[in-house]
Structures are given as structure tokens and as C-alpha cells.
Design an enzyme around this catalytic site. Structure first.
Site, PDB file in Angstrom:
ATOM      1  N   ASP A  31     -34.947  96.959 -47.051  1.00 36.39           N
ATOM      2  CA  ASP A  31     -33.671  96.512 -46.348  1.00 36.39           C
ATOM      3  C   ASP A  31     -33.615  97.155 -44.946  1.00 36.39           C
ATOM      4  OD1 ASP A  31     -31.278  95.748 -45.514  1.00 36.39           O
ATOM      5  OD2 ASP A  31     -30.148  96.784 -47.168  1.00 36.39           O
TER       6      ASP A  31
ATOM      7  N   MET B  20     -22.350 100.920 -49.500  1.00 36.09           N
ATOM      8  CA  MET B  20     -22.505 102.278 -48.400  1.00 36.09           C
ATOM      9  C   MET B  20     -20.882 102.504 -48.370  1.00 36.09           C
ATOM     10  SD  MET B  20     -24.886  99.982 -45.955  1.00 36.09           S
ATOM     11  CE  MET B  20     -24.571  98.518 -46.348  1.00 36.09           C
TER      12      MET B  20
ATOM     13  N   SER C 107     -28.868  88.667 -46.298  1.00 37.33           N
ATOM     14  CA  SER C 107     -27.795  89.634 -45.995  1.00 37.33           C
ATOM     15  C   SER C 107     -26.513  88.872 -45.534  1.00 37.33           C
ATOM     16  CB  SER C 107     -27.983  90.997 -45.280  1.00 37.33           C
ATOM     17  OG  SER C 107     -26.769  91.548 -44.929  1.00 37.33           O
TER      18      SER C 107
ATOM     19  N   HIS D  40     -24.893  95.977 -52.371  1.00 37.07           N
ATOM     20  CA  HIS D  40     -25.127  97.391 -51.623  1.00 37.07           C
ATOM     21  C   HIS D  40     -24.019  98.073 -51.411  1.00 37.07           C
ATOM     22  CE1 HIS D  40     -27.866  99.319 -47.977  1.00 37.07           C
ATOM     23  NE2 HIS D  40     -27.292 100.076 -49.052  1.00 37.07           N
TER      24      HIS D  40
ATOM     25  N   MET E 181     -19.397  98.245 -46.699  1.00 39.16           N
ATOM     26  CA  MET E 181     -19.303  99.670 -46.005  1.00 39.16           C
ATOM     27  C   MET E 181     -17.868 100.086 -45.595  1.00 39.16           C
ATOM     28  SD  MET E 181     -21.824  98.303 -42.683  1.00 39.16           S
ATOM     29  CE  MET E 181     -23.440  97.473 -43.188  1.00 39.16           C
TER      30      MET E 181
ATOM     31  N   ASP F  76     -23.437  93.710 -48.186  1.00 39.35           N
ATOM     32  CA  ASP F  76     -23.384  94.894 -47.590  1.00 39.35           C
ATOM     33  C   ASP F  76     -22.006  95.545 -47.531  1.00 39.35           C
ATOM     34  OD1 ASP F  76     -26.094  95.620 -47.026  1.00 39.35           O
ATOM     35  OD2 ASP F  76     -26.098  93.881 -45.824  1.00 39.35           O
TER      36      ASP F  76
ATOM     37  N   PHE G 285     -25.712  98.857 -39.863  1.00 35.82           N
ATOM     38  CA  PHE G 285     -25.581  97.846 -38.784  1.00 35.82           C
ATOM     39  C   PHE G 285     -26.628  96.786 -39.157  1.00 35.82           C
ATOM     40  CE2 PHE G 285     -23.444 101.470 -36.802  1.00 35.82           C
ATOM     41  CZ  PHE G 285     -22.410 100.842 -36.479  1.00 35.82           C
ATOM     42  N   GLY G 286     -26.361  95.654 -39.017  1.00 34.23           N
ATOM     43  CA  GLY G 286     -27.585  94.587 -38.861  1.00 34.23           C
ATOM     44  C   GLY G 286     -28.412  94.703 -37.465  1.00 34.23           C
TER      45      GLY G 286
ATOM     46  N   HIS H 298     -27.463  89.181 -50.621  1.00 33.63           N
ATOM     47  CA  HIS H 298     -27.179  90.750 -50.271  1.00 33.63           C
ATOM     48  C   HIS H 298     -25.830  90.730 -49.788  1.00 33.63           C
ATOM     49  CE1 HIS H 298     -28.439  94.833 -49.849  1.00 33.63           C
ATOM     50  NE2 HIS H 298     -28.194  94.868 -48.742  1.00 33.63           N
TER      51      HIS H 298
ATOM     52  N   MET I 277     -34.361 101.687 -47.524  1.00 37.77           N
ATOM     53  CA  MET I 277     -33.901 101.506 -46.025  1.00 37.77           C
ATOM     54  C   MET I 277     -34.904 101.776 -44.928  1.00 37.77           C
ATOM     55  SD  MET I 277     -30.794 100.454 -46.995  1.00 37.77           S
ATOM     56  CE  MET I 277     -30.508  99.931 -45.233  1.00 37.77           C
TER      57      MET I 277
HETATM   58  C1  DX5 Z   1     -27.707  97.576 -43.013  1.00 37.43           C
HETATM   59  C2  DX5 Z   1     -27.704  96.715 -44.231  1.00 37.43           C
HETATM   60  C3  DX5 Z   1     -28.671  95.487 -44.169  1.00 37.43           C
HETATM   61  C4  DX5 Z   1     -28.451  94.789 -42.965  1.00 37.43           C
HETATM   62  C5  DX5 Z   1     -29.842  94.091 -42.591  1.00 37.43           C
HETATM   63  O1  DX5 Z   1     -26.809  98.958 -43.224  1.00 37.43           O
HETATM   64  O2  DX5 Z   1     -28.004  97.511 -45.299  1.00 37.43           O
HETATM   65  O3  DX5 Z   1     -28.501  94.956 -45.405  1.00 37.43           O
HETATM   66  O4  DX5 Z   1     -27.598  93.555 -43.148  1.00 37.43           O
HETATM   67  O5  DX5 Z   1     -29.861  93.456 -41.471  1.00 37.43           O
HETATM   68  P1  DX5 Z   1     -30.948  93.170 -40.678  1.00 37.43           P
HETATM   69  O6  DX5 Z   1     -32.152  92.165 -41.621  1.00 37.43           O
HETATM   70  O7  DX5 Z   1     -30.550  92.246 -39.443  1.00 37.43           O
HETATM   71  O8  DX5 Z   1     -31.797  94.363 -40.283  1.00 37.43           O
HETATM   72 ZN    ZN Z   2     -28.008  96.290 -47.398  1.00 35.59          ZN
END
Ligand code: DX5
Ligand code: ZN
Length: 227
Positions: free
Chosen positions: A178, A71, A11, A69, A40, A38, A146-147, A36, A140
Site C-alpha cells: 500500500d 489507521m 483505495s 485499513h 484515519m 482508509d 495521505f494518498g 480498500h 506500507m
Molecule cells: C495511505 C493509505 C493508502 C493510500 C494510497 O495512508 O493507506 O491506502 O490511499 O494512496 P496512493 O495509491 O495514492 O499512494
Molecule cells: Zn491503506
């Protein structure tokens, strides 16, 4: 039953945003299968990341399929923009609008692979009713936004239930996970029937991207011989 090899999709959210071109090159060289992305909007999820302009800038730099992805809510007005910017897969949340079925049809009509994303609290029935329209189901294993969050263990039986559902349907659908994926949690998901993984922190936060990707696949790292 369609048997897939394990895919790892780092990601970009966890990459160094001051050096995105270098990060994408490094992750491709390290053996990533997909990238990937993300997206947002600060509305559907409590964070803001990036939009199609970043995809468009990165598209010529890599051959990796873009696993996008979304969001964002609504998603429908932006599907064509993400397709034009270089998305290969476009994944939507069923909560993003009143007509997820139409959104998936639209993604396929744009010539892209369609994905449905299930939050930890989203009923699996959303997937069951639209199996014929999806190429990817993304579970999910954290709440999106957030990561770096911890893997939610209660998603494991949901992955297993989705695996049974997909196999019973006979459809060719990837089952992707994910959130909080690392060398400890990925094997739990593989055992439950997942075949594709998003990993942010566990890859971009590691000193050796190739080793981190291989560890998620459950295989020893393949290092290129020293010159
Ligand atoms: C969260 C994202 C993920 C995120 C995963 O909303 O959809 O893709 O980047 O990050 P990690 O692997 O650090 O949990
Ligand atoms: Zn994602």
C-alpha cells in the site's frame, strides 16, 4: 507455498467524495477485486477520513470485499462497529494498541479476515510472532496518512523477507502492498513476492479505471466491445 493471483484494491481515499456511489460502481465495473477503505483518526496518523457510517452506506451498493485499513488508535473499541458496517477484512497496525495479538483474535472472532499492517519503520518481527492469526500482511510503502506519496524503495527487500517468512510458515496469507503503487512499482513488488495491491492515485486519478487496474496487474486492459 500458496500461490495467489494478483489482487488490485483501489483505495477510496483517492475517489471523488462528492460522488462515492458512482465511484464504487465504476471501480467494480472496471474489474477491481477489493475496495480498500482508509480509516484515519487524526491521532494515529495526521489526517482524518471517514468511519463506519460510510462503509454502511456503501455496503449495499457493491459486492466487492471491503478491505478496511484502520489507521486509528485505539482500534479495539471500534472493531465490532466496522465488522457490523460491512468490513470483510479488518487490518490493524501493531502500534495502535498494547495487544495486537488480542486485536487479531478479536477480528477473527467477529468472522472477518484479519490483517496486520507494517509501517516502513516497523520491525518484521511483529508479523513473525503472529503469522497464525493473520490472513493478510500489508506492507506500507509510504508512511500512512495521505494518498499520492512516492513509493519507498527500501520496502522491496522487506517484502522479499516477508515472502520467505510466509512460505516457510505454510500459512495461507496474502502479502499486500500500500502506497505509491503504479505500473512501475507493482512489478517490483510482484518480483519480491507480493500478490495484492492497494492503489489510490494510480487508479482514481487515471482517465480509464479498467486500464489502470490492468496495468497494475501487469496485463493489457480488457475493454468491453462497443455496443
Ligand atoms: C495511505 C493509505 C493508502 C493510500 C494510497 O495512508 O493507506 O491506502 O490511499 O494512496 P496512493 O495509491 O495514492 O499512494
Ligand atoms: Zn491503506
Amino acid at each position: 507455498m500458496v500461490k495467489h493471483s494478483v489482487i488490485v484494491a483501489p483505495s477510496l481515499l483517492a475517489a471523488d467524495f462528492a460522488h462515492l456511489a458512482d465511484e464504487v460502481a465504476a471501480i467494480e465495473h472496471a474489474g477491481a477485486d477489493w475496495l480498500h477503505l482508509d480509516v484515519m483518526d487524526g491521532h494515529f496518523v495526521p489526517n482524518i477520513s471517514f468511519g463506519p457510517v460510510i462503509l454502511k452506506a456503501l455496503r449495499p451498493l457493491t459486492k466487492l470485499p471491503f478491505d478496511v485499513h484502520l489507521m486509528i488508535a485505539p482500534a479495539d473499541p471500534y472493531l465490532a462497529a466496522f465488522a457490523e458496517a460491512g468490513a470483510d477484512h479488518i487490518l490493524i497496525h501493531p502500534e495502535a494498541g498494547p495487544h495486537p495479538h488480542r486485536s487479531l483474535q478479536h477480528i477473527r472472532a467477529l468472522g472477518k479476515k484479519a490483517g496486520l499492517v507494517l509501517n516502513p519503520g516497523t520491525p518484521l518481527a511483529h508479523a513473525e510472532t503472529m503469522l497464525d492469526l493473520v490472513d493478510i500482511i500489508l506492507v506500507m510503502s509510504v508512511n500512512p496518512g495521505f494518498g499520492g506519496q512516492s513509493f519507498i524503495d527500501s520496502q522491496i527487500p522487506r517484502i522479499a523477507a516477508l515472502r520467505r517468512m510466509i512460505d516457510a510458515s505454510g500459512c495461507d496469507i496474502r502479502l499486500e502492498v500500500d502506497g505509491g503503487i503504479d505500473p512501475r512499482t507493482a512489478p517490483l513488488c510482484i518480483a519480491a513476492g507480493a500478490d495484492s495491491f492497494v492503489a489510490g492515485t494510480a487508479v482514481f486519478g487515471a482517465p480509464d479505471y479498467a486500464a489502470a487496474i490492468s496495468a497494475i496487474r501487469g496485463k493489457p486492459a480488457v475493454h468491453e466491445p462497443a455496443a
